[in-house]
Design an enzyme around this catalytic site. Structure first.
Site, PDB file in Angstrom:
ATOM      1  N   ASP A 172       0.904  -1.139   0.000  1.00  0.00           N
ATOM      2  CA  ASP A 172       0.000   0.000   0.000  1.00  0.00           C
ATOM      3  C   ASP A 172       0.943   1.188   0.000  1.00  0.00           C
ATOM      4  OD1 ASP A 172      -1.399   2.310   0.896  1.00  0.00           O
ATOM      5  OD2 ASP A 172      -3.031   1.003   1.506  1.00  0.00           O
ATOM      6  N   HIS A 173       1.075   1.849  -1.150  1.00  0.00           N
ATOM      7  CA  HIS A 173       2.188   2.800  -1.256  1.00  0.00           C
ATOM      8  C   HIS A 173       2.038   3.975  -0.286  1.00  0.00           C
ATOM      9  CE1 HIS A 173      -0.396   5.132  -4.003  1.00  0.00           C
ATOM     10  NE2 HIS A 173       0.427   6.139  -3.828  1.00  0.00           N
ATOM     11  N   HIS A 235      -5.762   2.936   1.220  1.00  0.00           N
ATOM     12  CA  HIS A 235      -4.984   4.082   1.694  1.00  0.00           C
ATOM     13  C   HIS A 235      -5.623   4.809   2.889  1.00  0.00           C
ATOM     14  CE1 HIS A 235      -2.932   3.211  -1.923  1.00  0.00           C
ATOM     15  NE2 HIS A 235      -3.612   3.981  -2.743  1.00  0.00           N
TER      16      HIS A 235
HETATM   17  C1  BG6 Z   1      -3.599   4.793  -6.270  1.00  0.00           C
HETATM   18  C2  BG6 Z   1      -4.971   4.883  -6.865  1.00  0.00           C
HETATM   19  O1  BG6 Z   1      -3.503   3.690  -5.404  1.00  0.00           O
HETATM   20  O2  BG6 Z   1      -3.299   5.983  -5.555  1.00  0.00           O
HETATM   21  C3  BG6 Z   1      -5.078   6.101  -7.759  1.00  0.00           C
HETATM   22  O3  BG6 Z   1      -5.252   3.712  -7.608  1.00  0.00           O
HETATM   23  C4  BG6 Z   1      -4.652   7.354  -7.013  1.00  0.00           C
HETATM   24  O4  BG6 Z   1      -6.411   6.249  -8.249  1.00  0.00           O
HETATM   25  C5  BG6 Z   1      -3.302   7.150  -6.357  1.00  0.00           C
HETATM   26  O5  BG6 Z   1      -4.595   8.420  -7.934  1.00  0.00           O
HETATM   27  C6  BG6 Z   1      -2.946   8.327  -5.467  1.00  0.00           C
HETATM   28  O6  BG6 Z   1      -1.621   8.199  -5.035  1.00  0.00           O
HETATM   29  P1  BG6 Z   1      -0.746   9.472  -4.660  1.00  0.00           P
HETATM   30  O7  BG6 Z   1       0.537   8.899  -4.162  1.00  0.00           O
HETATM   31  O8  BG6 Z   1      -0.589  10.270  -5.917  1.00  0.00           O
HETATM   32  O9  BG6 Z   1      -1.506  10.229  -3.617  1.00  0.00           O
END
Ligand code: BG6
Length: 478
Positions: A172-173, A235
């Site tokens: 989960d980045h 997230h």
């Molecule tokens: C991803 C989603 O996991 O996270 C995307 O699939 C979203 O829809 C993105 O835009 C948002 O990531 P960050 O790091 O740009 O906030």
């Protein structure tokens, strides 16, 4: 500190995520000295391609997605020497032996599944059949991890047939973002906040992840997913867990994940009137959601706002408001802890109501602000104003501080180090689906239609009402 030498195989090595995030991230780790010279990256995908062709693709990906780092041509050339490619047929037998020949014995082995979840089980099985992965090997899987509890369980089961939980890194980045980790440092590294971190002192908590982008070229995936599955189930729930969890006894993977799991399990079901879905309309410059996904009758949400409660000793009675959406006013992610009013104002009613708010900004301008009330300077009597005690990390840590690594870079290095703290455990993912499933099923059963909202707004008016009804208001998206 450099990590140990490794062979990292990226299935889906020619795909969008690999080009956009994984490969440029690995290059930055190489250029910074964290990826050792003995580290190797092996792209694996269906296309027939030579190593040289793949290296050219990697070079172009770094140039396109991180032009600044790509200027370091000397390191880029050295990095490319550590990049290899084999064509592998995930569903068949082709290429697996060649892949095995490339892997070196006695090296850390990691396999990144940057492919559709429908291939997870097959690839896991092939790795074992061709004897490419022993009990020390690691596998990395991307979201979406299922689309509901049932599919997530099936995925967990198919991976568990070949790998034990300690080998599975579910990404989960958001957990790799600098400020998200800082949240734990702030909570558990300071004496100041933790005694106040409960329903006695906290009025409510707001979590906002706002984006300005639309669904772009990902329409076909997104339209079957929606904001609830795409952002909330993973997230936002992870952020909620880190804000709400009890202090783990140690900063170790299972201690942290046990505490997060308890939060998810203590979440109350969400009443339908405590949740608002939205879908963006067209603006002069951009298309509507339905045009973007090319589905004129789509009822998928690109925005969701909700009020949640955690039924445990610490948080009973404290609402957690969460919202996320695309095509909103600004790209900003923030967690705000809004404290209760002082019990009695010695300055009289005219001094007004003042509240402390701790705002943790995840992006952009990562940092924290604590709103405190002070006397307005000057001779005008005891007038109070709120001022921010502001700490933007870039400023506080100075120009010499190491550049903050991107979430993917950090997480991949953690895989090599064998540290699962910032990855989701199988039971956590299942518990998160168990909580979101009834919400999504409720919409389907009621034929719920998302409320339209203007591009560049803060979402549908109903989302504002969600808080107004409680006598509260959302913080501005800016
Ligand atoms: C991803 C989603 O996991 O996270 C995307 O699939 C979203 O829809 C993105 O835009 C948002 O990531 P960050 O790091 O740009 O906030």
């Amino acid at each position: 500190i450099p990590v140990d030498s490794f062979d990292l195989v990226i299935f889906g090595g020619t795909g969008d995520l690999a080009r956009r995030k994984i490969l440029p991230g690995l290059f930055r780790r190489y250029a910074s000295g964290q990826m050792p010279d003995e580290g190797r990256i092996i792209g694996a995908a269906r296309s027939d391609m030579t190593c040289d062709e793949f290296r050219t693709m990697v070079k172009e990906a770094v140039e396109e997605f991180d032009p600044k780092s790509a200027k370091d041509t000397e390191n880029l050339e050295k990095f490319l020497e550590r990049v290899f490619y084999v064509a592998v047929d995930a569903m068949g037998d082709g290429g697996w032996k060649e892949l095995g020949d490339l892997l070196r014995p006695d090296m850390i082995r990691a396999f990144y599944f940057s492919v559709a979840p429908s291939l997870f089980g097959t690839i896991a099985e092939r790795l074992k059949t061709f004897d490419l992965a022993d009990d020390d090997a690691r596998i990395v899987v991307e979201k979406p991890f299922g689309k509901d509890l049932e599919t997530a369980r099936a995925l967990n089961k198919s991976l568990a047939e070949h790998f034990h939980e300690g080998q599975i890194y579910r990404i989960d980045h958001y957990l790799g973002k600098e400020t998200v980790q800082n949240l734990m440092a702030v909570r558990f590294g300071n004496m100041l906040f933790e005694p106040l971190w409960n329903s006695q002192y906290v009025d409510h908590i707001q979590i906002t992840v706002a984006e300005t982008v639309g669904v772009g070229g990902r329409g076909s995936y997104y339209d079957t997913s929606g904001a609830m599955r795409d952002m909330v189930q993973n997230h936002l729930m992870q952020l909620l867990c880190l804000i709400a969890m009890e202090p783990p006894a140690k900063f170790d993977p299972d201690a942290v994940r046990d505490e997060k799991l308890k939060v998810i399990r203590a979440l109350d079901p969400v009443e339908p009137h405590h949740i608002v879905r939205g879908q963006y309309s067209a603006s002069e410059k951009s298309a509507s959601y339905r045009e973007d996904v090319e589905n004129p009758r789509s009822f998928t949400e690109s925005f969701v706002a909700m009020r949640c409660e955690i039924s445990n000793w610490r948080w009973a009675g404290t609402p957690f408001y969460m919202r996320t959406g695309k095509r909103l006013k600004a790209r900003t992610s923030e967690i705000a802890v809004v404290f209760k009013d002082a019990p009695h104002s010695i300055f009289g009613a005219e001094a007004g109501v003042h509240r402390n708010v701790l705002s943790i900004r995840l992006q952009p301008n990562e940092g924290m602000t604590l709103g405190v009330t002070i006397k307005e300077p000057g001779p005008g009597g005891m007038r109070l104003v709120d001022v921010p005690l502001d700490m933007t990390f870039a400023e506080a840590l100075g120009p010499d501080a190491e550049e903050v690594p991107d979430a993917y870079e950090r997480l991949i290095m953690d895989v090599i180090r064998g540290n699962q703290t910032l990855f989701m455990r199988g039971d956590e993912v299942e518990a998160a689906w168990a909580w979101t499933d009834p919400i999504i099923n409720g919409w389907t059963n009621r034929n719920d239609v998302p409320k339209p909202y203007d591009t560049g707004s803060a979402g549908p008016d109903d989302a504002l009402m969600l808080m107004h009804r409680d006598g509260r208001r959302w913080r501005e998206i800016k």
